[in-house]
Design an enzyme around this catalytic site. Structure first.
Site, PDB file in Angstrom:
ATOM      1  N   LYS A  67      37.862  38.726  40.243  1.00  0.00           N
ATOM      2  CA  LYS A  67      38.389  38.905  39.210  1.00  0.00           C
ATOM      3  C   LYS A  67      37.099  39.281  38.190  1.00  0.00           C
ATOM      4  O   LYS A  67      36.806  40.224  37.536  1.00  0.00           O
ATOM      5  CB  LYS A  67      39.565  38.274  39.117  1.00  0.00           C
ATOM      6  CG  LYS A  67      40.962  38.952  39.500  1.00  0.00           C
ATOM      7  CD  LYS A  67      42.118  38.255  38.986  1.00  0.00           C
ATOM      8  CE  LYS A  67      43.124  38.593  40.392  1.00  0.00           C
ATOM      9  NZ  LYS A  67      43.731  37.735  40.068  1.00  0.00           N
TER      10      LYS A  67
ATOM     11  N   GLN B  81      47.140  34.296  36.248  1.00  0.00           N
ATOM     12  CA  GLN B  81      47.473  34.131  37.376  1.00  0.00           C
ATOM     13  C   GLN B  81      48.574  33.324  37.898  1.00  0.00           C
ATOM     14  O   GLN B  81      48.582  32.034  37.530  1.00  0.00           O
ATOM     15  CB  GLN B  81      45.809  33.183  37.461  1.00  0.00           C
ATOM     16  CG  GLN B  81      46.030  33.558  38.780  1.00  0.00           C
ATOM     17  CD  GLN B  81      45.424  34.168  39.727  1.00  0.00           C
ATOM     18  OE1 GLN B  81      44.931  34.849  39.375  1.00  0.00           O
ATOM     19  NE2 GLN B  81      46.356  34.362  40.922  1.00  0.00           N
TER      20      GLN B  81
ATOM     21  N   ASP C 278      49.210  44.067  34.653  1.00  0.00           N
ATOM     22  CA  ASP C 278      49.288  43.634  36.611  1.00  0.00           C
ATOM     23  C   ASP C 278      51.137  44.646  37.212  1.00  0.00           C
ATOM     24  O   ASP C 278      51.502  44.648  37.781  1.00  0.00           O
ATOM     25  CB  ASP C 278      49.890  42.111  36.126  1.00  0.00           C
ATOM     26  CG  ASP C 278      48.601  41.700  37.138  1.00  0.00           C
ATOM     27  OD1 ASP C 278      48.286  42.209  38.164  1.00  0.00           O
ATOM     28  OD2 ASP C 278      49.123  39.955  37.281  1.00  0.00           O
TER      29      ASP C 278
END
Ligand code: NAD
Length: 289
Positions: A53, A97, A120
């Site tokens: 990322k 994460q 997200d």
């Protein structure tokens, strides 16, 4: 033979488009988009994901900040770190994460992320907005699937779509998005009966299960669109690594019947990071100059 939906090539094109948008900001002396990625503990797979990322951010001109936290910190300390990022003007998107080490409450940690920075799309406010059809941050993998479908001009309206899998990350949001595009959507899961029959009725099949070669070629209706989200590692003595990655669908057989199909790897996977960058740019553009 099916047309291959080349997510790798498409994701490169989208990243190029994002880089151009970012350059417009920096050329005008405006702040580039900023993404913070929080990683708790030492999960090796998570470290690989975080590093890819960060690389993708660098390649498109997006500022990235890795916040690496010790596995033994408390939930309160994690929330405190998230709140600092909520207030940080350089940061437009915050990604936590997953999975977190066992002693954390994942839901309340995700809820601590400001919905405006929730790139997200896991915050209940964004989940709710998606379901009632309001503009929101959409989770990256399902957003990537819709992007593939749209960019290949595949029509969805009025089609029967069967989504296999009901996770919050893939199954449920892709079902909501296909419904928004006017498909007639069925969600199948581990308790569903007569799955082969159900899949045979589908014009669009999205498989997000996590079991190699689970969806058989003879389940696929002639001309169906097959989107394989699964990423499964299987033994492969002929590969230097000793394994290879495959999807949930028996690709070789399904390819003979489908009109379009995503490969694994190189289908949905590369689109996920491209959509994270797209959501981060969207978060940045929302606040204007
Ligand atoms: P998950 O484990 O949370 O969900 C799996 C789903 O499959 C469940 O809802 C379950 O009901 C369903 N299922 C299990 N066995 C079944 C059966 N026999 N019949 C019908 N349904 C069954 O997984 P997830 O997070 O949604 O991920 C699914 C797969 O997609 C995994 O392989 C994962 O690695 C992959 N994935 C890929 C990406 C990407 O970027 N390409 C992103 C997320 C997940």
């Amino acid at each position: 033979m099916a047309t291959i939906l080349d997510g790798k090539k498409l994701s490169e094109k989208i990243k190029q488009e994002i880089a151009e948008e970012v350059k417009k900001l920096t050329d005008a002396s405006l702040q580039p988009p900023g993404l913070a990625v929080i990683i708790v503990g030492n999960n090796p797979a998570s470290k690989v994901y975080v590093s890819s990322k960060k690389k993708a951010c660098a390649a498109t001109g997006i500022f990235s900040l890795e916040v690496a936290l010790d596995e033994n910190i408390t939930q309160d300390k994690l929330i405190e770190e998230i709140e600092k990022l909520n207030k940080n003007d350089k940061i437009n998107g915050i990604l936590l994460q997953l999975p977190l080490p066992k002693h954390f409450d994942e839901h309340s940690a995700l809820e601590a992320i400001s919905p405006e920075k929730d790139v997200d799309g896991f915050h209940p406010i964004n989940v709710g907005k998606l379901y009632i059809g309001l503009d929101s941050f959409v989770p990256c993998t399902p957003k990537g699937i819709i992007e593939i479908i749209k960019r290949y001009n595949i029509s969805v309206s009025g089609k029967n779509a069967v989504v296999i899998g009901r996770s919050n990350i893939v199954g449920k949001p892709i079902a909501a998005l296909l419904l928004k595009e006017n498909a007639t959507v069925t969600i199948a899961h581990s308790k569903t009966q007569n799955l082969p029959e159900l899949v045979k009725s589908a014009d669009i099949v999205v498989s997000a299960i996590g079991k190699p070669n689970f969806v058989k070629g003879d389940w696929i209706k002639e001309g169906a669109v097959v989107i394989d989200v699964g990423i499964n590692s299987v033994d492969d003595p002929s590969s230097p690594k000793g394994y290879k990655l495959v999807g949930d669908v028996d690709f070789e057989e399904a390819e003979k019947k489908a009109s379009y199909i995503t490969p694994v790897p190189g289908g949905v996977g590369p689109m996920t990071i491209a959509m994270l960058l797209s959501n981060t740019l969207k978060a940045r553009l929302r606040i204007g100059s």
